[in-house]
Design an enzyme around this catalytic site. Structure first.
Site, PDB file in Angstrom:
ATOM      1  N   ARG A 174     -10.804  -8.131  -2.610  1.00  0.00           N
ATOM      2  CA  ARG A 174      -9.495  -7.514  -2.319  1.00  0.00           C
ATOM      3  C   ARG A 174      -8.319  -8.381  -2.788  1.00  0.00           C
ATOM      4  O   ARG A 174      -7.279  -8.467  -2.125  1.00  0.00           O
ATOM      5  CB  ARG A 174      -9.336  -7.200  -0.822  1.00  0.00           C
ATOM      6  N   SER A 223      -8.016  -0.034   5.571  1.00  0.00           N
ATOM      7  CA  SER A 223      -8.562  -1.192   6.290  1.00  0.00           C
ATOM      8  C   SER A 223      -7.436  -2.181   6.560  1.00  0.00           C
ATOM      9  O   SER A 223      -6.744  -2.613   5.645  1.00  0.00           O
ATOM     10  CB  SER A 223      -9.643  -1.878   5.455  1.00  0.00           C
ATOM     11  N   GLU A 293      -5.410  -7.354   5.403  1.00  0.00           N
ATOM     12  CA  GLU A 293      -5.639  -6.790   4.065  1.00  0.00           C
ATOM     13  C   GLU A 293      -4.403  -5.969   3.663  1.00  0.00           C
ATOM     14  O   GLU A 293      -3.951  -5.995   2.529  1.00  0.00           O
ATOM     15  CB  GLU A 293      -6.884  -5.891   4.061  1.00  0.00           C
TER      16      GLU A 293
HETATM   17  C1  LIG Z   1      -7.581   6.437   4.375  1.00  0.00           C
HETATM   18  C2  LIG Z   1      -7.604   5.197   3.497  1.00  0.00           C
HETATM   19  C3  LIG Z   1      -8.825   4.739   2.984  1.00  0.00           C
HETATM   20  C4  LIG Z   1      -8.869   3.599   2.172  1.00  0.00           C
HETATM   21  N1  LIG Z   1     -10.080   3.176   1.674  1.00  0.00           N
HETATM   22  C5  LIG Z   1     -10.135   2.098   0.864  1.00  0.00           C
HETATM   23  C6  LIG Z   1     -11.380   1.655   0.319  1.00  0.00           C
HETATM   24  O1  LIG Z   1     -12.432   2.218   0.553  1.00  0.00           O
HETATM   25  N2  LIG Z   1     -11.384   0.572  -0.495  1.00  0.00           N
HETATM   26  C7  LIG Z   1     -10.233  -0.099  -0.805  1.00  0.00           C
HETATM   27  O2  LIG Z   1     -10.293  -1.073  -1.557  1.00  0.00           O
HETATM   28  N3  LIG Z   1      -9.047   0.305  -0.302  1.00  0.00           N
HETATM   29  C8  LIG Z   1      -8.960   1.374   0.512  1.00  0.00           C
HETATM   30  N4  LIG Z   1      -7.762   1.771   1.025  1.00  0.00           N
HETATM   31  C9  LIG Z   1      -6.562   0.980   0.735  1.00  0.00           C
HETATM   32  C10 LIG Z   1      -5.777   1.410  -0.518  1.00  0.00           C
HETATM   33  O3  LIG Z   1      -5.978   2.775  -0.793  1.00  0.00           O
HETATM   34  C11 LIG Z   1      -6.130   0.557  -1.743  1.00  0.00           C
HETATM   35  O4  LIG Z   1      -5.886  -0.823  -1.524  1.00  0.00           O
HETATM   36  C12 LIG Z   1      -5.313   0.997  -2.958  1.00  0.00           C
HETATM   37  O5  LIG Z   1      -5.848   0.382  -4.105  1.00  0.00           O
HETATM   38  C13 LIG Z   1      -3.835   0.652  -2.857  1.00  0.00           C
HETATM   39  O6  LIG Z   1      -3.164   1.357  -3.882  1.00  0.00           O
HETATM   40  P1  LIG Z   1      -1.682   1.885  -3.675  1.00  0.00           P
HETATM   41  O7  LIG Z   1      -1.262   2.514  -4.947  1.00  0.00           O
HETATM   42  O8  LIG Z   1      -1.573   2.720  -2.474  1.00  0.00           O
HETATM   43  O9  LIG Z   1      -0.910   0.485  -3.496  1.00  0.00           O
HETATM   44  P2  LIG Z   1       0.189   0.085  -2.407  1.00  0.00           P
HETATM   45  O10 LIG Z   1      -0.385   0.222  -1.040  1.00  0.00           O
HETATM   46  O11 LIG Z   1       1.459   0.789  -2.681  1.00  0.00           O
HETATM   47  O12 LIG Z   1       0.355  -1.465  -2.752  1.00  0.00           O
HETATM   48  C14 LIG Z   1      -0.719  -2.361  -2.510  1.00  0.00           C
HETATM   49  C15 LIG Z   1      -0.462  -3.641  -3.310  1.00  0.00           C
HETATM   50  O13 LIG Z   1      -0.566  -3.354  -4.698  1.00  0.00           O
HETATM   51  C16 LIG Z   1       0.626  -3.806  -5.366  1.00  0.00           C
HETATM   52  N5  LIG Z   1       0.886  -2.888  -6.481  1.00  0.00           N
HETATM   53  C17 LIG Z   1       0.968  -1.525  -6.434  1.00  0.00           C
HETATM   54  N6  LIG Z   1       1.211  -1.040  -7.662  1.00  0.00           N
HETATM   55  C18 LIG Z   1       1.299  -2.115  -8.500  1.00  0.00           C
HETATM   56  C19 LIG Z   1       1.532  -2.276  -9.904  1.00  0.00           C
HETATM   57  N7  LIG Z   1       1.743  -1.215 -10.703  1.00  0.00           N
HETATM   58  N8  LIG Z   1       1.531  -3.517 -10.412  1.00  0.00           N
HETATM   59  C20 LIG Z   1       1.324  -4.605  -9.621  1.00  0.00           C
HETATM   60  N9  LIG Z   1       1.087  -4.517  -8.307  1.00  0.00           N
HETATM   61  C21 LIG Z   1       1.087  -3.292  -7.743  1.00  0.00           C
HETATM   62  C22 LIG Z   1       1.720  -3.792  -4.313  1.00  0.00           C
HETATM   63  O14 LIG Z   1       2.758  -4.687  -4.642  1.00  0.00           O
HETATM   64  C23 LIG Z   1       0.927  -4.253  -3.085  1.00  0.00           C
HETATM   65  O15 LIG Z   1       0.806  -5.657  -3.114  1.00  0.00           O
HETATM   66  C24 LIG Z   1      -7.677   2.909   1.856  1.00  0.00           C
HETATM   67  C25 LIG Z   1      -6.452   3.383   2.353  1.00  0.00           C
HETATM   68  C26 LIG Z   1      -6.417   4.509   3.172  1.00  0.00           C
HETATM   69  C27 LIG Z   1      -5.084   4.985   3.681  1.00  0.00           C
END
Ligand SMILES: Cc1cc2nc3c(=O)[nH]c(=O)nc-3n(C[C@H](O)[C@H](O)[C@H](O)COP(=O)(O)OP(=O)(O)OC[C@H]3O[C@@H](n4cnc5c(N)ncnc54)[C@H](O)[C@@H]3O)c2cc1C
Length: 312
Positions: A174, A223, A293
């Site tokens: 992660r 998570s 996380e």
């Molecule tokens: C119901 C649910 C289930 C989930 N299940 C999982 C799972 O099974 N496995 C898992 O790994 N995660 C899971 N997640 C967490 C999440 O979906 C992941 O971590 C996802 O990859 C985050 O992407 P996001 O676009 O929402 O990023 P955000 O939440 O908007 O940002 C997360 C991080 O990424 C950075 N970021 C975003 N975009 C960029 C970019 N273009 N360049 C540089 N940095 C950037 C942000 O600055 C921040 O540090 C879950 C979340 C939910 C709500």
């Protein structure tokens, strides 16, 4: 907050002052961005970064599914990539895809299915975007983003365009060790040619598992805590008696107790206080210091700061 807009370079995309972020995050909580910038495309982003005064802080948000914004909001410029400029998936050769960083994970899984490429089904169950997946090394069902990455492109805080190899992304659980000020704009991912029916079965299994085990229709951030070495975070939270624990409008999910939920108009403060209460109780019962996380961005409201582990 200052009149930051007057100090910012002209852009082709959009610049919105005092933009609410609550409606851009899965938690539906927290304060505004002082300015939200949505670049039109990579050239617009690079020109903006080149002209941005060095003292202006920059924060990146993706689809907000792993994000808690504090109630005081985020100072400086918050960048969010638009679907229009960064939302394309393009096949490259027989087993690779070029993917924009704003592409939702589910759309990537569907595009890989259409191309007959396996190794992407796990994205079908993750509600974030590819930029967030690249930064968080998102993974599920035994597969992580790092196993698919060939290279990642981005723009630095100074406006330079850069490319990282898989090794240069510095992946761990992660986590990516790539410089935190880089905005990832696109990447090349590699899959394995596979029969489409088999891929579809994998995707269906991922969806069924999610529905049965996670509060996927709730206002949550996924998570909350990383699994400590040799432990499951949810088991530690459960053993500390925190399943169903509630503070204000925030609750530890009964269904999966490593998830926090905004059940009833929770503030960012409610959610973070609940998270720190859980950390303090787990520390007390197991001696283990859980690590967030979920990314927490922005400022506390005056007088409302929360100490890690409640100061323990
Ligand atoms: C119901 C649910 C289930 C989930 N299940 C999982 C799972 O099974 N496995 C898992 O790994 N995660 C899971 N997640 C967490 C999440 O979906 C992941 O971590 C996802 O990859 C985050 O992407 P996001 O676009 O929402 O990023 P955000 O939440 O908007 O940002 C997360 C991080 O990424 C950075 N970021 C975003 N975009 C960029 C970019 N273009 N360049 C540089 N940095 C950037 C942000 O600055 C921040 O540090 C879950 C979340 C939910 C709500």
């Amino acid at each position: 907050m200052t009149n930051l807009l007057s100090r910012l370079p002209t852009v082709r995309g959009s610049l919105e002052p005092e933009r609410s972020l609550a409606d851009l995050t899965w938690f539906r909580a927290g304060g505004p961005a002082e300015v939200l910038f949505q670049p039109a495309d990579e050239a617009d982003l690079a020109a903006f970064m080149t002209g941005l005064p060095a003292d202006v802080p920059v924060t990146l948000v993706g689809l907000g599914s792993n994000l808690l914004v504090r109630d005081g909001g985020i100072r400086g410029v918050t960048i969010r990539l638009s679907q229009r400029g960064f939302g394309q998936v393009t096949p490259v050769g027989s087993n690779r895809l070029e993917v924009g960083a704003a592409v939702p994970d589910k759309k990537l899984a569907a595009a890989a299915l259409a191309e007959g490429l396996s190794g992407f089904a796990f994205y079908h169950g993750i509600p974030g975007g590819i930029g967030g997946a690249l930064r968080m090394n998102a993974g599920a069902h035994g597969v992580e983003t790092r196993q698919r990455v060939v290279e990642v492109r981005g723009v630095t805080r100074q406006g330079a365009r850069v490319t990282f190899s898989n090794a240069e992304m510095g992946y761990a659980y992660r986590h990516s060790g790539a410089p935190t000020d880089v905005v990832f704009t696109s990447c090349v991912l590699e899959g394995i040619p596979e029969d489409r029916d088999a891929i579809r079965r994998d995707m269906d299994a991922v969806a069924a598992h999610r529905e049965a085990s996670q509060p996927v229709r709730s206002r949550t951030g996924g998570s909350t805590f990383k699994n400590p070495d040799g432990h499951s975070a949810w088991k530690l939270v459960d053993a500390a008696g925190c399943r169903g624990l509630r503070i204000g409008g925030a609750e530890v999910s009964e269904m999966h107790c490593n998830f926090l939920i905004n059940v009833d108009g929770a503030t960012g403060h409610d959610l973070e206080l609940l998270g720190e209460t859980v950390r303090a109780r787990v520390l007390q019962t197991s001696g283990i210091r859980l690590e967030w996380e979920i990314k927490r961005f922005g400022d506390f409201l005056p007088g409302a700061a929360i100490e890690p582990f409640l100061g323990a």
